[in-house]
Design an enzyme around this catalytic site. Structure first.
Site, PDB file in Angstrom:
ATOM      1  N   ASP A 247       0.868  -1.181   0.000  1.00 52.60           N
ATOM      2  CA  ASP A 247       0.000   0.000   0.000  1.00 52.60           C
ATOM      3  C   ASP A 247       0.896   1.220   0.000  1.00 52.60           C
ATOM      4  O   ASP A 247       2.127   1.098   0.083  1.00 52.60           O
ATOM      5  CB  ASP A 247      -0.933  -0.003   1.233  1.00 52.60           C
ATOM      6  CG  ASP A 247      -2.220   0.793   1.011  1.00 52.60           C
ATOM      7  OD1 ASP A 247      -2.141   2.033   0.821  1.00 52.60           O
ATOM      8  OD2 ASP A 247      -3.308   0.183   1.006  1.00 52.60           O
TER       9      ASP A 247
ATOM     10  N   TYR B 222     -13.580   7.445 -13.252  1.00 49.66           N
ATOM     11  CA  TYR B 222     -13.545   6.205 -12.449  1.00 49.66           C
ATOM     12  C   TYR B 222     -14.117   5.026 -13.247  1.00 49.66           C
ATOM     13  O   TYR B 222     -13.486   3.968 -13.351  1.00 49.66           O
ATOM     14  CB  TYR B 222     -14.328   6.405 -11.145  1.00 49.66           C
ATOM     15  CG  TYR B 222     -14.334   5.179 -10.249  1.00 49.66           C
ATOM     16  CD1 TYR B 222     -13.193   4.814  -9.537  1.00 49.66           C
ATOM     17  CD2 TYR B 222     -15.492   4.394 -10.107  1.00 49.66           C
ATOM     18  CE1 TYR B 222     -13.199   3.694  -8.716  1.00 49.66           C
ATOM     19  CE2 TYR B 222     -15.503   3.277  -9.285  1.00 49.66           C
ATOM     20  CZ  TYR B 222     -14.358   2.930  -8.590  1.00 49.66           C
ATOM     21  OH  TYR B 222     -14.351   1.811  -7.775  1.00 49.66           O
TER      22      TYR B 222
ATOM     23  N   LYS C 166     -12.327   1.363 -14.680  1.00 49.56           N
ATOM     24  CA  LYS C 166     -12.821   0.023 -14.366  1.00 49.56           C
ATOM     25  C   LYS C 166     -13.252  -0.713 -15.638  1.00 49.56           C
ATOM     26  O   LYS C 166     -13.080  -1.927 -15.752  1.00 49.56           O
ATOM     27  CB  LYS C 166     -13.963   0.102 -13.347  1.00 49.56           C
ATOM     28  CG  LYS C 166     -13.534   0.706 -11.995  1.00 49.56           C
ATOM     29  CD  LYS C 166     -12.404  -0.077 -11.329  1.00 49.56           C
ATOM     30  CE  LYS C 166     -12.077   0.421  -9.928  1.00 49.56           C
ATOM     31  NZ  LYS C 166     -11.018  -0.329  -9.269  1.00 49.56           N
TER      32      LYS C 166
HETATM   33  N1  LIG Z   1     -15.975   0.561  -1.823  1.00 48.20           N
HETATM   34  C1  LIG Z   1     -16.730   0.325  -2.895  1.00 48.20           C
HETATM   35  O1  LIG Z   1     -17.956   0.547  -2.908  1.00 48.20           O
HETATM   36  C2  LIG Z   1     -16.098  -0.274  -4.135  1.00 48.20           C
HETATM   37  C3  LIG Z   1     -16.958  -0.719  -5.142  1.00 48.20           C
HETATM   38  C4  LIG Z   1     -16.417  -1.273  -6.301  1.00 48.20           C
HETATM   39  C5  LIG Z   1     -15.045  -1.377  -6.437  1.00 48.20           C
HETATM   40  N2  LIG Z   1     -14.229  -0.917  -5.445  1.00 48.20           N
HETATM   41  C6  LIG Z   1     -12.789  -1.042  -5.667  1.00 48.20           C
HETATM   42  O2  LIG Z   1     -12.239  -1.844  -4.654  1.00 48.20           O
HETATM   43  C7  LIG Z   1     -10.878  -1.496  -4.455  1.00 48.20           C
HETATM   44  C8  LIG Z   1     -10.634  -1.287  -2.970  1.00 48.20           C
HETATM   45  O3  LIG Z   1     -11.398  -0.158  -2.567  1.00 48.20           O
HETATM   46  P1  LIG Z   1     -11.886   0.070  -1.066  1.00 48.20           P
HETATM   47  O4  LIG Z   1     -13.325   0.350  -1.127  1.00 48.20           O
HETATM   48  O5  LIG Z   1     -11.370  -0.991  -0.188  1.00 48.20           O
HETATM   49  O6  LIG Z   1     -11.172   1.487  -0.778  1.00 48.20           O
HETATM   50  P2  LIG Z   1     -10.217   1.994   0.382  1.00 48.20           P
HETATM   51  O7  LIG Z   1     -10.068   3.455   0.120  1.00 48.20           O
HETATM   52  O8  LIG Z   1     -10.711   1.549   1.698  1.00 48.20           O
HETATM   53  O9  LIG Z   1      -8.832   1.239   0.056  1.00 48.20           O
HETATM   54  C9  LIG Z   1      -8.057   1.558  -1.051  1.00 48.20           C
HETATM   55  C10 LIG Z   1      -6.587   1.375  -0.689  1.00 48.20           C
HETATM   56  O10 LIG Z   1      -5.799   1.703  -1.851  1.00 48.20           O
HETATM   57  C11 LIG Z   1      -4.640   2.381  -1.400  1.00 48.20           C
HETATM   58  N3  LIG Z   1      -4.064   3.238  -2.431  1.00 48.20           N
HETATM   59  C12 LIG Z   1      -4.628   4.349  -2.993  1.00 48.20           C
HETATM   60  N4  LIG Z   1      -3.752   4.940  -3.800  1.00 48.20           N
HETATM   61  C13 LIG Z   1      -2.608   4.209  -3.771  1.00 48.20           C
HETATM   62  C14 LIG Z   1      -1.339   4.350  -4.382  1.00 48.20           C
HETATM   63  N5  LIG Z   1      -1.058   5.390  -5.187  1.00 48.20           N
HETATM   64  N6  LIG Z   1      -0.393   3.416  -4.144  1.00 48.20           N
HETATM   65  C15 LIG Z   1      -0.655   2.364  -3.307  1.00 48.20           C
HETATM   66  N7  LIG Z   1      -1.830   2.209  -2.668  1.00 48.20           N
HETATM   67  C16 LIG Z   1      -2.796   3.118  -2.896  1.00 48.20           C
HETATM   68  C17 LIG Z   1      -5.156   3.257  -0.241  1.00 48.20           C
HETATM   69  O11 LIG Z   1      -4.088   3.700   0.586  1.00 48.20           O
HETATM   70  C18 LIG Z   1      -6.120   2.314   0.449  1.00 48.20           C
HETATM   71  O12 LIG Z   1      -5.496   1.588   1.485  1.00 48.20           O
HETATM   72  C19 LIG Z   1     -10.630  -0.255  -5.308  1.00 48.20           C
HETATM   73  O13 LIG Z   1      -9.987  -0.635  -6.506  1.00 48.20           O
HETATM   74  C20 LIG Z   1     -12.023   0.249  -5.600  1.00 48.20           C
HETATM   75  O14 LIG Z   1     -12.088   0.981  -6.815  1.00 48.20           O
HETATM   76  C21 LIG Z   1     -14.729  -0.373  -4.290  1.00 48.20           C
END
Ligand SMILES: NC(=O)c1ccc[n+]([C@@H]2O[C@H](COP(=O)([O-])OP(=O)(O)OC[C@H]3O[C@@H](n4cnc5c(N)ncnc54)[C@H](O)[C@@H]3O)[C@@H](O)[C@H]2O)c1
Length: 264
Positions: free
Chosen positions: A33, A154, A158
């Site tokens: 991360d 976004y 995806k």
């Molecule tokens: N939460 C939702 O509703 C949802 C829905 C569909 C898809 N997603 C996808 O799921 C994945 C996880 O999302 P989440 O909801 O757990 O979000 P989150 O924000 O809780 O976690 C995302 C993590 O990515 C890390 N990150 C961001 N930029 C970074 C970088 N430049 N280098 C290294 N690490 C980095 C952040 O530090 C964080 O720990 C993402 O790809 C998101 O697009 C989330």
């Protein structure tokens, strides 16, 4: 036998829940991360991705069994292109030789329900061509054109990721090397990423129109982790190239039964 997993986005949300689940099941995990992980690198730039790959190789003695890529941003800014698409694809390509040494290598990554939403075809194509500079310039153009256009970024990242999975998965370096490559497409998951978007009845009502989830409503991160982990388990021998929607029925509500139209 214990397997060694690399999980990106390990410090929060879905990535963090995935690390916990794997550890509870007795697997070894290297979390990646931008902060608070075994490997702290910035996946938004090429240097950070290369450093991340080098550190994984060092920590794993050059052999890993699976990668689960969860790091991502939902912000309507150009950097989202770098983290969500190139931060996943370049990092995975860098780890391919290391993965290939496993007897059962697997990869899963986190796309989204948003892959089905309006996007910028020009931006999607630039990402699929692997042209990060052009993709960033197009994304910046969307930002400059105002909120409505910036909101396409976004979903574009995806859509590109899900299409990349489909095209790459059947190539020699993936299928030929015995590596299933899949994505999950979550609906709304209760993580810090969407906390602001779902904190009032009004904001939830707006989200629920674009992401209707008739089955069990919003997800917990662990529920997505179960699917990511199954896709990278030895039980998955033949599922590849897929984006598996874990979305409480959103895809079925929004697209109905017309998803086979392309096969006509
Ligand atoms: N939460 C939702 O509703 C949802 C829905 C569909 C898809 N997603 C996808 O799921 C994945 C996880 O999302 P989440 O909801 O757990 O979000 P989150 O924000 O809780 O976690 C995302 C993590 O990515 C890390 N990150 C961001 N930029 C970074 C970088 N430049 N280098 C290294 N690490 C980095 C952040 O530090 C964080 O720990 C993402 O790809 C998101 O697009 C989330």
């Amino acid at each position: 036998m214990t397997r060694l997993y690399v999980v990106t986005g390990a410090a929060s949300g879905i990535g963090q829940a995935t690390c916990q689940l794997l550890k509870e099941r007795g697997e070894e995990v290297i979390g990646v991360d931008i902060h608070s992980s075994e490997i702290n690198v910035d996946l938004s730039n090429e240097g950070g991705r290369k450093d991340g790959v080098a550190e994984v190789i060092l920590k794993s003695d050059g052999k890993i069994d699976a990668v689960i890529a969860c790091a991502g941003l939902a912000n309507p800014i150009a950097k989202t292109v770098s983290v969500n698409f190139f931060g996943v694809t370049q990092f995975l390509e860098g780890l391919l030789p290391t993965l290939s040494k496993s007897s059962a290598p697997r990869v899963s990554l986190t796309s989204s329900m948003a892959s089905l939403m309006p996007n910028s075809p020009e931006l999607v194509e630039a990402m699929l061509k692997g042209d990060e500079q052009s993709a960033l310039a197009i994304a910046q153009g969307l930002v400059d054109a105002g909120d409505q256009k910036a909101a396409l970024i976004y979903g574009s990242t995806k859509r590109a990721l899900s299409r990349w999975v489909r095209r790459e998965s059947i190539k020699e370096q993936w299928s030929g090397a015995g590596i299933p490559l899949n994505a999950v497409g979550p609906g709304i998951v209760r993580t810090p990423m969407v906390a602001d978007m779902i904190d009032t009845a009004e904001s939830r009502a707006a989200i629920d129109v674009s992401v209707p989830m008739p089955l069990n409503y919003y997800l917990k991160p662990l529920q997505v982790a179960y699917l990511l982990v199954w896709l990278t388990s030895t039980e998955n021998t033949h599922t590849t190239g897929q984006t598996i929607y874990i979305d409480g029925g959103s895809d079925a509500v929004l697209r109905g039964d017309n998803v086979w139209d392309l096969a006509k």
